[in-house]
Design an enzyme around this catalytic site. Structure first.
Site, PDB file in Angstrom:
ATOM      1  N   GLU A 190       0.855  -1.196   0.000  1.00 46.11           N
ATOM      2  CA  GLU A 190       0.000   0.000   0.000  1.00 46.11           C
ATOM      3  C   GLU A 190       0.884   1.237   0.000  1.00 46.11           C
ATOM      4  O   GLU A 190       2.111   1.134   0.125  1.00 46.11           O
ATOM      5  CB  GLU A 190      -0.934  -0.013   1.219  1.00 46.11           C
ATOM      6  N   ARG A 226      -0.539   8.700   9.266  1.00 46.69           N
ATOM      7  CA  ARG A 226      -0.369   7.263   9.513  1.00 46.69           C
ATOM      8  C   ARG A 226      -0.013   6.516   8.226  1.00 46.69           C
ATOM      9  O   ARG A 226      -0.623   6.725   7.174  1.00 46.69           O
ATOM     10  CB  ARG A 226      -1.672   6.695  10.058  1.00 46.69           C
TER      11      ARG A 226
HETATM   12  P1  FAD Z   1     -13.113   0.263  16.779  1.00 44.92           P
HETATM   13  O1  FAD Z   1     -12.851  -0.976  16.063  1.00 44.92           O
HETATM   14  O2  FAD Z   1     -13.711   1.370  16.010  1.00 44.92           O
HETATM   15  O3  FAD Z   1     -14.082  -0.057  18.014  1.00 44.92           O
HETATM   16  C1  FAD Z   1     -14.628   0.984  18.782  1.00 44.92           C
HETATM   17  C2  FAD Z   1     -15.573   0.411  19.804  1.00 44.92           C
HETATM   18  O4  FAD Z   1     -15.879   1.390  20.795  1.00 44.92           O
HETATM   19  C3  FAD Z   1     -16.916  -0.039  19.239  1.00 44.92           C
HETATM   20  O5  FAD Z   1     -17.247  -1.272  19.826  1.00 44.92           O
HETATM   21  C4  FAD Z   1     -17.890   1.024  19.745  1.00 44.92           C
HETATM   22  O6  FAD Z   1     -19.203   0.566  19.950  1.00 44.92           O
HETATM   23  C5  FAD Z   1     -17.262   1.364  21.081  1.00 44.92           C
HETATM   24  N1  FAD Z   1     -17.652   2.660  21.602  1.00 44.92           N
HETATM   25  C6  FAD Z   1     -17.340   3.889  21.131  1.00 44.92           C
HETATM   26  N2  FAD Z   1     -17.920   4.835  21.895  1.00 44.92           N
HETATM   27  C7  FAD Z   1     -18.597   4.182  22.883  1.00 44.92           C
HETATM   28  C8  FAD Z   1     -19.409   4.605  23.961  1.00 44.92           C
HETATM   29  N3  FAD Z   1     -19.671   5.902  24.207  1.00 44.92           N
HETATM   30  N4  FAD Z   1     -19.958   3.665  24.760  1.00 44.92           N
HETATM   31  C9  FAD Z   1     -19.742   2.342  24.529  1.00 44.92           C
HETATM   32  N5  FAD Z   1     -18.989   1.888  23.513  1.00 44.92           N
HETATM   33  C10 FAD Z   1     -18.435   2.801  22.706  1.00 44.92           C
HETATM   34  N6  FAD Z   1      -6.419  -0.038   9.577  1.00 44.92           N
HETATM   35  C11 FAD Z   1      -5.456  -0.913   9.210  1.00 44.92           C
HETATM   36  O7  FAD Z   1      -4.457  -1.061   9.916  1.00 44.92           O
HETATM   37  N7  FAD Z   1      -5.597  -1.640   8.078  1.00 44.92           N
HETATM   38  C12 FAD Z   1      -6.680  -1.534   7.266  1.00 44.92           C
HETATM   39  O8  FAD Z   1      -6.788  -2.226   6.256  1.00 44.92           O
HETATM   40  C13 FAD Z   1      -7.695  -0.601   7.614  1.00 44.92           C
HETATM   41  N8  FAD Z   1      -8.763  -0.428   6.817  1.00 44.92           N
HETATM   42  C14 FAD Z   1      -9.768   0.393   7.237  1.00 44.92           C
HETATM   43  C15 FAD Z   1     -10.916   0.495   6.465  1.00 44.92           C
HETATM   44  C16 FAD Z   1     -11.993   1.248   6.913  1.00 44.92           C
HETATM   45  C17 FAD Z   1     -13.229   1.355   6.067  1.00 44.92           C
HETATM   46  C18 FAD Z   1     -11.899   1.932   8.148  1.00 44.92           C
HETATM   47  C19 FAD Z   1     -13.051   2.743   8.651  1.00 44.92           C
HETATM   48  C20 FAD Z   1     -10.745   1.856   8.901  1.00 44.92           C
HETATM   49  C21 FAD Z   1      -9.675   1.093   8.455  1.00 44.92           C
HETATM   50  N9  FAD Z   1      -8.503   0.981   9.204  1.00 44.92           N
HETATM   51  C22 FAD Z   1      -7.530   0.115   8.820  1.00 44.92           C
HETATM   52  C23 FAD Z   1      -8.401   1.614  10.507  1.00 44.92           C
HETATM   53  C24 FAD Z   1      -8.720   0.573  11.595  1.00 44.92           C
HETATM   54  O9  FAD Z   1      -9.746  -0.267  11.144  1.00 44.92           O
HETATM   55  C25 FAD Z   1      -9.161   1.224  12.887  1.00 44.92           C
HETATM   56  O10 FAD Z   1      -8.302   2.256  13.240  1.00 44.92           O
HETATM   57  C26 FAD Z   1      -9.168   0.191  14.012  1.00 44.92           C
HETATM   58  O11 FAD Z   1      -9.940  -0.912  13.638  1.00 44.92           O
HETATM   59  C27 FAD Z   1      -9.725   0.808  15.269  1.00 44.92           C
HETATM   60  O12 FAD Z   1      -9.891  -0.195  16.225  1.00 44.92           O
HETATM   61  P2  FAD Z   1     -10.346   0.195  17.683  1.00 44.92           P
HETATM   62  O13 FAD Z   1     -10.394  -1.068  18.451  1.00 44.92           O
HETATM   63  O14 FAD Z   1      -9.514   1.287  18.190  1.00 44.92           O
HETATM   64  O15 FAD Z   1     -11.833   0.820  17.506  1.00 44.92           O
HETATM   65  C1  SIN Z   2      -7.143   0.466   2.991  1.00 44.93           C
HETATM   66  O1  SIN Z   2      -7.386  -0.721   2.887  1.00 44.93           O
HETATM   67  O2  SIN Z   2      -6.879   1.211   2.048  1.00 44.93           O
HETATM   68  C2  SIN Z   2      -7.150   1.055   4.350  1.00 44.93           C
HETATM   69  C3  SIN Z   2      -5.906   0.708   5.039  1.00 44.93           C
HETATM   70  C4  SIN Z   2      -5.713   1.546   6.247  1.00 44.93           C
HETATM   71  O3  SIN Z   2      -6.522   2.423   6.550  1.00 44.93           O
HETATM   72  O4  SIN Z   2      -4.694   1.338   6.897  1.00 44.93           O
END
Ligand code: FAD
Ligand code: SIN
Length: 538
Positions: free
Chosen positions: A115, A387
């Site tokens: 990527e 990032r």
């Molecule tokens: P999340 O997975 O977002 O989980 C957040 C949790 O907090 C949820 O369960 C939610 O309900 C809970 N929550 C929030 N507020 C509250 C509240 N007030 N009360 C109770 N619960 C609450 N990163 C990569 O490294 N590789 C990738 O390929 C990639 N692709 C991506 C594609 C997309 C479309 C997106 C949106 C992001 C992508 N990212 C990728 C980024 C990555 O997915 C996220 O940064 C990561 O998954 C975040 O994980 P997390 O556990 O911090 O939060």
């Molecule tokens: C993507 O698959 O392009 C998202 C990867 C990322 O957000 O790290």
């Protein structure tokens, strides 16, 4: 309710931490709260994959470290980058042991993708639905742990600190301490207090602050807003990453469908509406330059040609190969009449990732005692000003692990008597003087205004006048929403609006403080990089 470990969020950070503490402390209770369904997280939507040095013959820790530092544009904390890259490989092996499957070559080696900003092929993936597979494996593993309670549809309202015991707490108060949270149980509509020895915030990102975002509706920055209200430290909020290629679907509101960067890694070419492959005019790395550069180039092309999108050209791909790696994208495009073998895919940038957040140290500790943060809500120092693709899932697992190492001892030293007396001392939620909301329009219209002003004034390219205007409008939204909050029974919609206004304020404030252009923050009034390299601490 009392618990030993309290985790807010059921994405990769929260679930990884839960599994580890539950495994190590089978006699302790681990409670995970999540505001909608258990799997509705940013994690579930991750497409491209997780970066890791799995092929020591062609890749090295040094190269991954260097790529991360270059993408971060001078603002990464090198020590943290080294930790994540070096420890990340063990974390990847762990999630494989828990059941996650990544695509393999016929000879059994991992199929590694590439990527933007990566000098080598190092992205493990599960077709184009990597996050869904990782979330599935983690939720399955959670079910096998009897001491974990995963409670969905519980909206956490605020962190409990000395403030709730009647003490004055300011940013300069030493030793602010977290005792647990107030939570709105959506099944009973009751607000409970939960007392915990250790609280882990894993509440994810804030893409919903913008009109167009790849993030699902849960991504409203609640954790960051809660910590800011509790007088904890927040940093670098101005660095909002816009993903260059979200599918452009006119009329579609809410979450935009992502076209993973891995498509460009496999050879996809960006073209403007004249059919020109424009990226060579912006960067020698062309379509695989870091995201900030590609998103700004697309933004410029759209402005110059007066269009709302550019195109991603995949017509030269073998159909079989495309479907093998990107079945979900192929189906999605086909469902709206785009056959990728014949048509180019219309794409535009969309808010995607928050590089800043709750300031944490190398053990995921926040500035508030007994409160830890991991995943997208945290600012560890890994990403700096931008990032590197696929470093986020890796970071979440590394810091969930480090927090686990640090906190098992904390939970063991906490006494039941101590928890009992805290439970007595902390008041129940005070809802006196509030009435049921009369009109939802007061909330929904403010949400629309907020998203619009953030997209128009605080997007990919900023300037001082736009930031000034954004802040003036936020002041008004803040005053109206606080007044509504004081007189209304709390609801997730109202709390999310309140949290998004706080997050928007922090993004604008951070942008106003930064008198330079660096990484994801580009201000036409300060187009150069400053000689002084510093974080924005709020
Ligand atoms: P999340 O997975 O977002 O989980 C957040 C949790 O907090 C949820 O369960 C939610 O309900 C809970 N929550 C929030 N507020 C509250 C509240 N007030 N009360 C109770 N619960 C609450 N990163 C990569 O490294 N590789 C990738 O390929 C990639 N692709 C991506 C594609 C997309 C479309 C997106 C949106 C992001 C992508 N990212 C990728 C980024 C990555 O997915 C996220 O940064 C990561 O998954 C975040 O994980 P997390 O556990 O911090 O939060
Ligand atoms: C993507 O698959 O392009 C998202 C990867 C990322 O957000 O790290």
């Amino acid at each position: 309710m009392k618990t030993d470990f309290l985790i807010i969020g059921s994405g990769i950070a929260g679930l990884t931490y839960a599994l580890k503490v539950a495994q190590d402390c089978p006699d302790k209770i681990v409670t995970i709260l999540t505001k909608t369904q258990s799997d509705e997280t940013n994690t579930k939507y991750a497409q491209g994959g997780i970066a890791g040095v799995m092929d020591a013959n062609n890749d090295s820790f040094e190269k991954h470290i260097e790529d991360t530092l270059i993408a971060g544009d001078g603002l990464c904390n090198r020590e943290i980058v080294e930790i994540v890259v070096r420890e990340g490989v063990d974390r990847i092996k762990e999630i494989i042991d828990w059941g996650a499957q990544f695509d393999k070559e016929p000879d059994g080696d991992f199929k590694l993708g590439k990527e933007g900003g990566h000098s080598e092929f190092r992205i493990l993936h599960h077709k184009d639905v990597t996050g869904m597979e990782m979330e599935r494996a983690l939720l399955e593993a959670i079910k096998r742990k009897p001491n974990i309670r995963l409670v969905s549809h519980c909206f956490v309202l605020d962190i409990i600190t000395q403030h709730h015991l009647g003490y004055l707490v300011t940013k300069s108060t030493p030793d602010i301490e977290c005792y647990g949270v107030y939570v709105l149980d959506l099944s009973s509509s009751k607000i409970e207090k939960i007392i915990a020895s250790v609280t882990m915030l894993a509440s994810g990102g804030n893409g919903q602050v913008y009109r167009t975002t790849t993030n699902p509706s849960i991504a409203t920055g609640d954790g960051v807003a809660m910590v800011y209200r509790a007088k904890g430290r927040i940093e670098n909020m101005e660095f909002i990453q816009f993903h260059p290629t979200a599918l452009y679907e006119p009329g579609v509101r809410g979450q935009s469908f992502l076209i993973t960067e891995a498509v460009r890694g496999d050879g996809g070419i960006l073209r403007n509406n004249l059919g020109e492959a424009f990226m060579e005019r912006y960067d020698a790395r062309k379509d695989l330059a870091p995201r900030d550069i590609v998103a700004r180039a697309i933004d410029n092309e759209m402005k110059v040609t007066g269009t709302e999108h550019v195109y991603l050209d995949c017509r030269h791909f073998s159909k079989e190969k495309f479907i093998e790696h990107f079945p979900n994208i192929y189906e999605k495009c086909l469902s709206i009449g785009i056959d990728i073998t014949q048509h180019m895919i219309p794409v535009a940038p969309a808010a995607h990732y928050s590089c800043g957040g709750i300031k944490t140290d190398e053990w995921a500790a926040t500035s508030i005692k007994n409160l830890y943060a991991a995943g997208e809500c945290a600012s560890t120092g890994l990403h700096g000003a931008n990032r590197l693709a696929s470093n986020s899932l890796l970071e979440a697992m590394v810091f969930a692990h480090r927090a686990y190492k640090k906190t098992v001892a904390l939970a063991s030293s906490a006494t039941t008597a101590g928890q009992e007396s805290l439970h007595e001392a902390i008041p129940d939620w005070n809802a006196s003087g509030t009435t049921s909301p009369k009109e939802m329009i007061l909330i929904t219209q403010s949400v629309k205004e907020l998203k619009l002003l953030m997209s128009d004034y605080v997007g990919i390219v900023r300037n001082n006048e736009r930031l000034y205007r954004a802040m003036k409008r936020l002041d008004l939204l803040y005053a109206e929403t606080e007044a509504l909050y004081q007189r209304t029974v709390v609801s997730p919609q109202l709390c999310e609006l309140r949290n998004m206004i706080t997050v928007a304020y922090l993004i604008v404030k951070g942008a106003e403080f930064r008198h330079e252009s660096r990484g994801l923050h580009f201000n036409t009034d300060y187009p150069e990089k400053s000689m002084i390299v510093q974080n924005t601490i709020l």
